[in-house]
Design a protein around this motif. Sequence first.
Motif, short mmCIF file in Angstrom:
data_model
loop_
_atom_site.label_atom_id
_atom_site.label_comp_id
_atom_site.label_asym_id
_atom_site.label_seq_id
_atom_site.Cartn_x
_atom_site.Cartn_y
_atom_site.Cartn_z
N ALA A 152 0.84 -1.20 0.00
CA ALA A 152 0.00 0.00 0.00
C ALA A 152 0.87 1.25 0.00
CB ALA A 152 -0.92 0.00 1.21
N PRO A 153 0.50 2.26 -0.80
CA PRO A 153 1.31 3.48 -0.86
C PRO A 153 1.26 4.25 0.45
CG PRO A 153 -0.74 3.79 -2.06
CD PRO A 153 -0.71 2.35 -1.64
N ASP A 154 2.36 4.93 0.73
CA ASP A 154 2.43 5.73 1.95
C ASP A 154 3.00 7.09 1.59
OD1 ASP A 154 2.42 6.42 4.64
OD2 ASP A 154 4.54 5.84 4.85
N PRO A 155 2.34 8.21 1.79
CA PRO A 155 0.96 8.33 2.30
C PRO A 155 -0.07 7.74 1.34
CG PRO A 155 1.90 10.49 1.73
CD PRO A 155 2.94 9.49 1.46
N SER A 156 -1.22 7.40 1.88
CA SER A 156 -2.23 6.68 1.12
C SER A 156 -2.72 7.47 -0.10
CB SER A 156 -3.41 6.34 2.03
OG SER A 156 -4.31 5.54 1.33
N TRP A 157 -3.36 6.75 -1.03
CA TRP A 157 -3.79 7.24 -2.33
C TRP A 157 -4.27 8.70 -2.38
CZ3 TRP A 157 -2.85 3.67 -6.03
CH2 TRP A 157 -2.72 2.34 -5.61
N LEU A 158 -5.31 8.99 -1.58
CA LEU A 158 -6.00 10.26 -1.75
C LEU A 158 -5.28 11.42 -1.07
CD1 LEU A 158 -9.59 8.86 -1.23
CD2 LEU A 158 -8.48 9.44 -3.39
N VAL A 159 -4.32 11.13 -0.20
CA VAL A 159 -3.57 12.19 0.46
C VAL A 159 -2.12 12.19 -0.01
CG1 VAL A 159 -5.02 12.43 2.48
CG2 VAL A 159 -3.27 10.66 2.46
N ASN A 160 -1.86 11.49 -1.11
CA ASN A 160 -0.52 11.40 -1.67
C ASN A 160 -0.43 12.34 -2.86
OD1 ASN A 160 1.61 10.45 -3.43
ND2 ASN A 160 1.72 8.64 -2.11
N SER A 161 0.54 13.26 -2.83
CA SER A 161 0.54 14.31 -3.86
C SER A 161 0.83 13.74 -5.25
CB SER A 161 1.52 15.42 -3.51
OG SER A 161 2.80 14.86 -3.29
N THR A 162 1.49 12.61 -5.36
CA THR A 162 1.74 12.02 -6.68
C THR A 162 0.52 11.24 -7.16
OG1 THR A 162 3.89 11.56 -5.72
CG2 THR A 162 3.57 10.90 -8.01
N LEU A 163 -0.19 10.61 -6.23
CA LEU A 163 -1.24 9.66 -6.63
C LEU A 163 -2.65 10.26 -6.65
CD1 LEU A 163 0.00 6.51 -4.67
CD2 LEU A 163 0.08 6.90 -7.14
N ALA A 164 -2.86 11.39 -5.96
CA ALA A 164 -4.23 11.92 -5.84
C ALA A 164 -4.85 12.18 -7.22
CB ALA A 164 -4.22 13.20 -5.01
N MET A 165 -4.11 12.86 -8.09
CA MET A 165 -4.67 13.19 -9.41
C MET A 165 -4.88 11.93 -10.26
SD MET A 165 -5.85 15.91 -10.61
CE MET A 165 -6.87 15.95 -12.06
N PRO A 166 -3.91 11.01 -10.33
CA PRO A 166 -4.19 9.75 -11.06
C PRO A 166 -5.42 9.01 -10.54
CG PRO A 166 -1.84 9.97 -10.72
CD PRO A 166 -2.48 11.12 -9.99
N VAL A 167 -5.65 8.98 -9.22
CA VAL A 167 -6.84 8.30 -8.71
C VAL A 167 -8.09 8.97 -9.27
CG1 VAL A 167 -8.20 7.73 -6.66
CG2 VAL A 167 -5.74 7.42 -6.62
N ILE A 168 -8.08 10.31 -9.30
CA ILE A 168 -9.23 11.04 -9.86
C ILE A 168 -9.41 10.67 -11.33
CG2 ILE A 168 -10.02 13.34 -10.55
CD1 ILE A 168 -8.93 14.36 -7.91
N ALA A 169 -8.30 10.61 -12.07
CA ALA A 169 -8.38 10.27 -13.50
C ALA A 169 -8.94 8.86 -13.69
CB ALA A 169 -7.00 10.39 -14.15
N PHE A 170 -8.51 7.92 -12.85
CA PHE A 170 -9.05 6.56 -12.93
C PHE A 170 -10.53 6.52 -12.58
CE2 PHE A 170 -4.61 5.03 -12.65
CZ PHE A 170 -4.65 4.16 -13.72
N PHE A 171 -10.89 7.27 -11.54
CA PHE A 171 -12.30 7.33 -11.14
C PHE A 171 -13.17 7.81 -12.30
CE2 PHE A 171 -15.91 9.86 -9.76
CZ PHE A 171 -16.59 8.95 -8.98
N VAL A 172 -12.76 8.92 -12.91
CA VAL A 172 -13.57 9.49 -14.00
C VAL A 172 -13.61 8.53 -15.20
CG1 VAL A 172 -13.78 11.41 -15.62
CG2 VAL A 172 -13.21 11.85 -13.24
N THR A 173 -12.46 7.89 -15.50
CA THR A 173 -12.43 6.93 -16.60
C THR A 173 -13.45 5.82 -16.34
OG1 THR A 173 -10.07 7.32 -16.81
CG2 THR A 173 -10.95 5.41 -17.95
N TRP A 174 -13.43 5.28 -15.14
CA TRP A 174 -14.35 4.20 -14.75
C TRP A 174 -15.81 4.67 -14.86
CZ3 TRP A 174 -17.49 4.21 -10.22
CH2 TRP A 174 -18.14 3.00 -9.98
N LYS A 175 -16.07 5.87 -14.33
CA LYS A 175 -17.45 6.36 -14.32
C LYS A 175 -18.00 6.61 -15.72
CE LYS A 175 -20.51 9.72 -12.17
NZ LYS A 175 -21.48 9.53 -13.22
#
Lengths: 299, 287
Positions: A152-175
């Motif tokens: 698991a990434p540390d800091p976690s996905w949504l509070v990680n400055s590198t991963l926060a935006m990619p998670v949003i991009a994946f969310f929107v792609t999925w939706k």
Amino acid sequence: MNLLQAKAPARRGTSRIGALFVTPYVVFVLAVFAVPLVYTVWISFHRFYFTAPGADADTPWVGLDNYRAVFTDPVVGQAFLNILVFLVINVPLTVGLSLVLASALNAKLPFRSFFRAAYYVPYVTASVALVAVWQFLFGGSGLVNNLLGDLAPDPSWLVNSTLAMPVIAFFVTWKQLGFFVMLYLAALQNVGRELYEAASVDGAGRIRQFFSVTVPGVRPATTLVVIYAVITGANLFSEPYLLTGGGGPDHASASPVLLMYQKGIEQGHPDFAAALGVVLVAFVLAVSLLARRLTERGN
Amino acid sequence: MSTTAATTPPRAHNRLGRRVRLLVLLAGALAFLFPFYYMVVGSLRATTTGALSSAVPADVTGGNYAAINGAISLGRSLLNSGIMTGGVLLCTLVFGLLTGYALAQLHFRGRGTVFATLLLVQMIPFQLLMLPLYVLVVRDYGLGDNYLGMILPFAINSTAVFLFRQFFLQMPASLFEAARIDGAGELTILTRIAVPMARPALLSGVLLTFIGPWNEFLWPFLVTKNADMQPLAVSLAGFLSNLQGTVSNPTGALMAGACVLAAPAVALFLLFQRHFTSTDIDSGTKG
């Protein structure tokens, strides 16, 4: 048949009633699109404050001051960069996945309507509901981290400055994917059967057929996907606001519209926000035109 | 040579291809549906955590639904969502059908301009107009915390208007000519002939129009400050950001709220899925 043809049966005597029928719509477009659009440009060139209803306040002309403020604000630059990150992840993923899924669906197969419904359901569901589930899945002690364990990434996905935006991009792609699957499914109907037959006679395998017949055949739909993605990116608000707690960490997932809200309404600088909006429209137009050039090259 | 013979490769190849196809589709479907499953299970458990065991429905309870109802008064929020969505639906059906019919079957000056505007409007992202609209609607017209203010920007769904026009365009003009010769007025032709024939387009128009205002967050979030006026998406988002401490199983309550928010749109879609086919999207995007 060309559905966009302007010709419809003309008939004298119906001219006035036709104009009457469209009047409410025209008034609506003027009130909700034209006037606000002009108003934004006007505000962007003036010093503008929120006042109590009815109260008059000075709104002096300030020229390009608001634009200067927008362009020198590092957070604005960051927000546009975030949108580029979003597009770089979202566009190839959307085009690739929806084209593969649509091709797979474009045949006689069992449970076809089940599959179509499964892909479409996130698209019709409210962002707020889905964001809640994703926050639950990708939170610090969420299911994804529990499955990953030490990975698991540390800091976690949504509070990680590198991963926060990619998670949003994946969310929107999925939706949104279901919408694009349907779009490609419709576009595939227009790809001639005989092209596949000809390719097959020439000895092209399925994969070769996919790249030589399917991909060029649905190119107009691909242009549309890119333009939709740009507009979605430019509109991004609920996801950074709710999923990553107001565009954090440290603006790593902030979007231009989120900044418009924060600067304009929370902090009371609507003039800055209006200028940002104008810049955003220019950005959308530029990227859309570029996308059109790139995807329609060779057509 | 028949076409079926040409498109059907040898049987063994075909069977393998079909298996791969099904496998890809199944993997996709699982990825798409799992969050929904997790949402429903999470809403029913007495304790909802991110642990793997939480994916299994155990000690099922309705307590989370009661909790979210206590925190954000679900009924009132649903009513607000319903009024906002209903207002948009009504305006789109009444004015959208008039516009679509006129654009497809009537000749009048400025028709080309109106149609070009219709296409253009669909390209303008709503969020970009949020600020001036906020200034106009909330500050100048004083429509904050007002249903009219919530409905106004969405009142006539342009995509639905486009859909209606495409459908009316496909109807034989001779039918309308005959009615005109019999002395029927345009409004009568629209309500008695065109609309009944356009029932499939009407259903997809309703579905398309419904999900917009029902799922919308940003605009009602800007316009409603009073909790009694907030639609469900806004009150649920409020709970998500700052009210979670008020209940004992906040994640469960949140999932329960998410289920209630998701259910109407999903149910409507599943119910009318057959009518909402790829052809609508096809005709809706040919511009």
